[in-house]
Design a protein around this motif. Structure first.
Motif, mmCIF file in Angstrom:
data_model
loop_
_atom_site.group_PDB
_atom_site.id
_atom_site.type_symbol
_atom_site.label_atom_id
_atom_site.label_comp_id
_atom_site.label_asym_id
_atom_site.label_seq_id
_atom_site.Cartn_x
_atom_site.Cartn_y
_atom_site.Cartn_z
ATOM 1 N N ASP A 249 -0.003 -11.276 -0.851
ATOM 2 C CA ASP A 249 0.324 -10.191 -1.783
ATOM 3 C C ASP A 249 1.192 -10.688 -2.931
ATOM 4 O OD1 ASP A 249 -1.023 -8.549 -0.071
ATOM 5 O OD2 ASP A 249 0.755 -7.506 0.694
ATOM 6 N N LEU A 250 1.091 -9.985 -4.048
ATOM 7 C CA LEU A 250 1.982 -10.211 -5.181
ATOM 8 C C LEU A 250 2.832 -8.960 -5.379
ATOM 9 C CD1 LEU A 250 -0.369 -11.929 -7.798
ATOM 10 C CD2 LEU A 250 1.588 -12.966 -6.628
ATOM 11 N N ILE A 251 4.118 -9.166 -5.604
ATOM 12 C CA ILE A 251 5.040 -8.050 -5.796
ATOM 13 C C ILE A 251 5.598 -8.111 -7.217
ATOM 14 C CG2 ILE A 251 7.180 -6.967 -5.013
ATOM 15 C CD1 ILE A 251 6.691 -8.316 -2.284
ATOM 16 N N VAL A 252 5.585 -6.977 -7.898
ATOM 17 C CA VAL A 252 6.174 -6.884 -9.225
ATOM 18 C C VAL A 252 7.054 -5.633 -9.255
ATOM 19 C CG1 VAL A 252 4.206 -5.623 -10.193
ATOM 20 C CG2 VAL A 252 5.725 -6.893 -11.722
ATOM 21 N N SER A 253 8.184 -5.720 -9.921
ATOM 22 C CA SER A 253 9.099 -4.578 -10.028
ATOM 23 C C SER A 253 8.978 -3.945 -11.409
ATOM 24 C CB SER A 253 10.541 -5.025 -9.788
ATOM 25 O OG SER A 253 10.695 -5.494 -8.463
ATOM 26 N N THR A 282 0.977 9.655 -10.905
ATOM 27 C CA THR A 282 0.722 11.101 -11.008
ATOM 28 C C THR A 282 1.603 11.913 -10.054
ATOM 29 O OG1 THR A 282 -1.091 10.876 -9.420
ATOM 30 C CG2 THR A 282 -1.653 10.748 -11.754
ATOM 31 N N GLU A 283 2.213 11.233 -9.094
ATOM 32 C CA GLU A 283 3.089 11.923 -8.156
ATOM 33 C C GLU A 283 4.539 11.754 -8.573
ATOM 34 O OE1 GLU A 283 2.308 10.295 -4.331
ATOM 35 O OE2 GLU A 283 0.225 10.980 -4.254
ATOM 36 N N ILE A 284 5.391 12.579 -8.026
ATOM 37 C CA ILE A 284 6.835 12.409 -8.264
ATOM 38 C C ILE A 284 7.292 11.153 -7.536
ATOM 39 C CG2 ILE A 284 9.112 13.384 -7.782
ATOM 40 C CD1 ILE A 284 7.901 16.157 -8.161
ATOM 41 N N VAL A 285 7.982 10.300 -8.264
ATOM 42 C CA VAL A 285 8.421 9.022 -7.704
ATOM 43 C C VAL A 285 9.750 9.226 -6.982
ATOM 44 C CG1 VAL A 285 9.134 6.666 -8.215
ATOM 45 C CG2 VAL A 285 7.204 7.692 -9.448
ATOM 46 N N LYS A 286 9.753 8.891 -5.678
ATOM 47 C CA LYS A 286 10.953 9.021 -4.862
ATOM 48 C C LYS A 286 11.569 7.642 -4.634
ATOM 49 C CE LYS A 286 8.818 12.958 -2.559
ATOM 50 N NZ LYS A 286 8.288 13.503 -1.278
ATOM 51 N N GLU A 290 6.477 2.762 -3.756
ATOM 52 C CA GLU A 290 5.698 1.538 -4.010
ATOM 53 C C GLU A 290 4.243 1.894 -4.236
ATOM 54 O OE1 GLU A 290 4.512 -1.820 -0.992
ATOM 55 O OE2 GLU A 290 6.485 -2.360 -1.782
ATOM 56 N N VAL A 291 3.683 1.346 -5.293
ATOM 57 C CA VAL A 291 2.253 1.537 -5.577
ATOM 58 C C VAL A 291 1.505 0.298 -5.101
ATOM 59 C CG1 VAL A 291 0.505 1.930 -7.355
ATOM 60 C CG2 VAL A 291 2.789 2.927 -7.602
ATOM 61 N N VAL A 292 0.431 0.488 -4.356
ATOM 62 C CA VAL A 292 -0.366 -0.632 -3.850
ATOM 63 C C VAL A 292 -1.729 -0.638 -4.548
ATOM 64 C CG1 VAL A 292 -1.444 -1.691 -1.827
ATOM 65 C CG2 VAL A 292 0.802 -0.585 -1.624
ATOM 66 N N VAL A 293 -2.029 -1.746 -5.206
ATOM 67 C CA VAL A 293 -3.322 -1.901 -5.877
ATOM 68 C C VAL A 293 -4.130 -2.932 -5.080
ATOM 69 C CG1 VAL A 293 -4.517 -2.421 -8.035
ATOM 70 C CG2 VAL A 293 -2.184 -1.478 -8.091
ATOM 71 N N PRO A 294 -5.170 -2.533 -4.376
ATOM 72 C CA PRO A 294 -5.938 -3.475 -3.534
ATOM 73 C C PRO A 294 -6.639 -4.558 -4.360
ATOM 74 C CG PRO A 294 -6.445 -1.180 -3.000
ATOM 75 C CD PRO A 294 -5.695 -1.166 -4.304
ATOM 76 N N ASN A 295 -6.742 -5.711 -3.728
ATOM 77 C CA ASN A 295 -7.542 -6.826 -4.267
ATOM 78 C C ASN A 295 -7.063 -7.340 -5.627
ATOM 79 O OD1 ASN A 295 -9.752 -8.501 -3.413
ATOM 80 N ND2 ASN A 295 -10.953 -7.698 -5.097
ATOM 81 N N GLU A 296 -5.782 -7.163 -5.931
ATOM 82 C CA GLU A 296 -5.219 -7.725 -7.165
ATOM 83 C C GLU A 296 -4.049 -8.664 -6.870
ATOM 84 O OE1 GLU A 296 -6.205 -7.867 -10.093
ATOM 85 O OE2 GLU A 296 -7.711 -6.288 -10.288
ATOM 86 N N LEU A 310 -1.715 -6.121 -4.836
ATOM 87 C CA LEU A 310 -0.638 -6.095 -5.831
ATOM 88 C C LEU A 310 0.259 -4.918 -5.467
ATOM 89 C CD1 LEU A 310 0.746 -6.912 -8.506
ATOM 90 C CD2 LEU A 310 -0.869 -5.386 -9.673
ATOM 91 N N ARG A 311 1.518 -5.197 -5.210
ATOM 92 C CA ARG A 311 2.468 -4.150 -4.827
ATOM 93 C C ARG A 311 3.489 -3.967 -5.954
ATOM 94 N NH1 ARG A 311 4.091 -7.171 0.415
ATOM 95 N NH2 ARG A 311 5.969 -5.882 0.226
ATOM 96 N N ILE A 312 3.532 -2.738 -6.478
ATOM 97 C CA ILE A 312 4.439 -2.437 -7.594
ATOM 98 C C ILE A 312 5.609 -1.610 -7.052
ATOM 99 C CG2 ILE A 312 4.641 -1.447 -9.901
ATOM 100 C CD1 ILE A 312 1.560 -1.617 -10.074
ATOM 101 N N LYS A 313 6.781 -2.201 -7.096
ATOM 102 C CA LYS A 313 7.982 -1.510 -6.623
ATOM 103 C C LYS A 313 8.623 -0.788 -7.804
ATOM 104 C CE LYS A 313 8.970 -4.359 -2.595
ATOM 105 N NZ LYS A 313 10.010 -5.082 -1.839
#
Length: 337
Positions: A249-253, A282-286, A290-296, A310-313
């Motif tokens: 996985d790749l993590i980006v903040s 599109t959702e309220i960010v709590k 973390e947003v997960v984008v598969p296969n990136e 790809l995991r976006i924190k």
């Protein structure tokens, strides 16, 4: 005379048995087919056979006598001229060879095994069964002398030499080719130690991880009686300015404002291969969102068509201060939720 066996072994015509053995060992080291893979293999096979034939002839008293007197053609055809008639004015300086002599060449592998120890079948089996079989099976060095190991035993091998190979995250994502210049000690044609430089090419495969090892067999320093060490490059990953790797996985903040956390936003992420991804929130960010984008994520080295995630924190940026009017407005709006 045809083929010049003395010239092939690079000895003079008065060479002793010991001279012949040393010359054969030295040349067999250089031209053994197992030490010349690739395009040179056919040339090496021909040279090795030629060297073995020269040694076979010159180390055999009868073969050498016929060759010296009448040449290669007479040796191989068996057509030895009859002895000259003796008479009051004829003196023979050498005995005449046996006219019924038949030339039976010995197998090159048998000669090799005889001089380096072990049977022909043992030598062939080990040499062709391992990528570095030539040194393993012979127990010999470029000086043309035995390593001192007993026939059939394996000589000592120097421990592997490890070097760090710095790679960027882009290298490990897309793959890359690296040229590494090395300097090492080798034994030359005459058994003398000398230094040489060599360029090694390393193909970095997409998805390789920190700690991956690339081994170049027997590219370490040579020394008499010891199998050269393997040269090992160990992948190390340089820190990246944007991404952190976690397995595949790749993590980006990403930081967004409180307003964006509540009302939505489209995030833009530039990938390691310079593509722009647009990810809508599109959702309220709590907190801890973390947003997960598969296969990136990173390529999976054993499955080239797959990638990790790809995991976006998301980090929410709160305002430093609010005015009384702003607080009052927030109370009014949020009181309805």
């Amino acid at each position: 005379m045809g083929v010049d066996y003395y010239n092939i072994l690079k000895v003079n015509r008065n060479a002793s048995d010991d001279d012949l053995r040393k010359a054969y060992r030295r040349l067999a080291m250089i031209w053994h087919p197992d030490k010349n893979p690739g395009p040179k293999k056919h040339e090496a096979e021909a040279k090795f056979k030629q060297i073995s034939e020269a040694y076979d002839v010159l180390s055999d008293l009868q073969k050498r006598q016929i060759y010296d007197l009448y040449g290669e053609e007479a040796l191989k055809s068996g057509q030895v001229p009859p002895p000259p008639r003796s008479g009051p004015h004829h003196f023979r300086t050498q005995p005449h060879p046996n006219p019924s002599f038949r030339f039976n060449p010995r197998d090159a592998d048998d000669i090799y095994a005889e001089l380096f120890g072990g049977s022909s079948s043992e030598s062939n089996g080990r040499a062709r069964g391992t990528r570095d079989g030539f040194f393993r099976s012979t127990g010999a060095d470029f000086s043309g002398t035995s390593t001192g190991t007993r026939p059939g035993t394996t000589p000592r091998k120097a421990p592997p030499v490890e070097n760090e190979l710095q790679c960027s995250l882009e290298d490990l994502y897309k793959g890359a080719e690296k040229k590494m210049k090395i300097s090492r000690t080798i034994l030359d044609y005459y058994g003398t130690l000398r230094s040489m430089e060599e360029i090694l090419t390393i193909e970095i495969k997409p998805g390789w991880k920190k700690g991956t090892k690339i081994t170049f067999l027997e590219k370490g320093n040579q020394e008499p009686g010891v199998i050269p060490a393997d040269l090992v490059f160990v992948v190390d990953e340089k820190p990246h300015a944007v991404f952190v790797r976690d397995g595949n996985d790749l993590i980006v903040s990403k930081e967004i404002s409180l307003l964006e956390a509540l009302t939505g936003k489209t995030l833009e992420v530039t990938t390691l291969d310079r593509r722009n991804l647009m990810i809508p929130l599109t959702e309220i960010v709590k907190p801890g969102y973390e947003v997960v984008v598969p296969n990136e994520g990173m390529p999976i080295s054993k499955e080239p068509r797959r990638k990790g995630n790809l995991r976006i924190k998301i980090d929410v940026r709160y305002p430093a201060r609010l005015s009384e009017a702003q607080k009052s407005e927030l109370r009014r709006v949020l009181a309805r939720t």
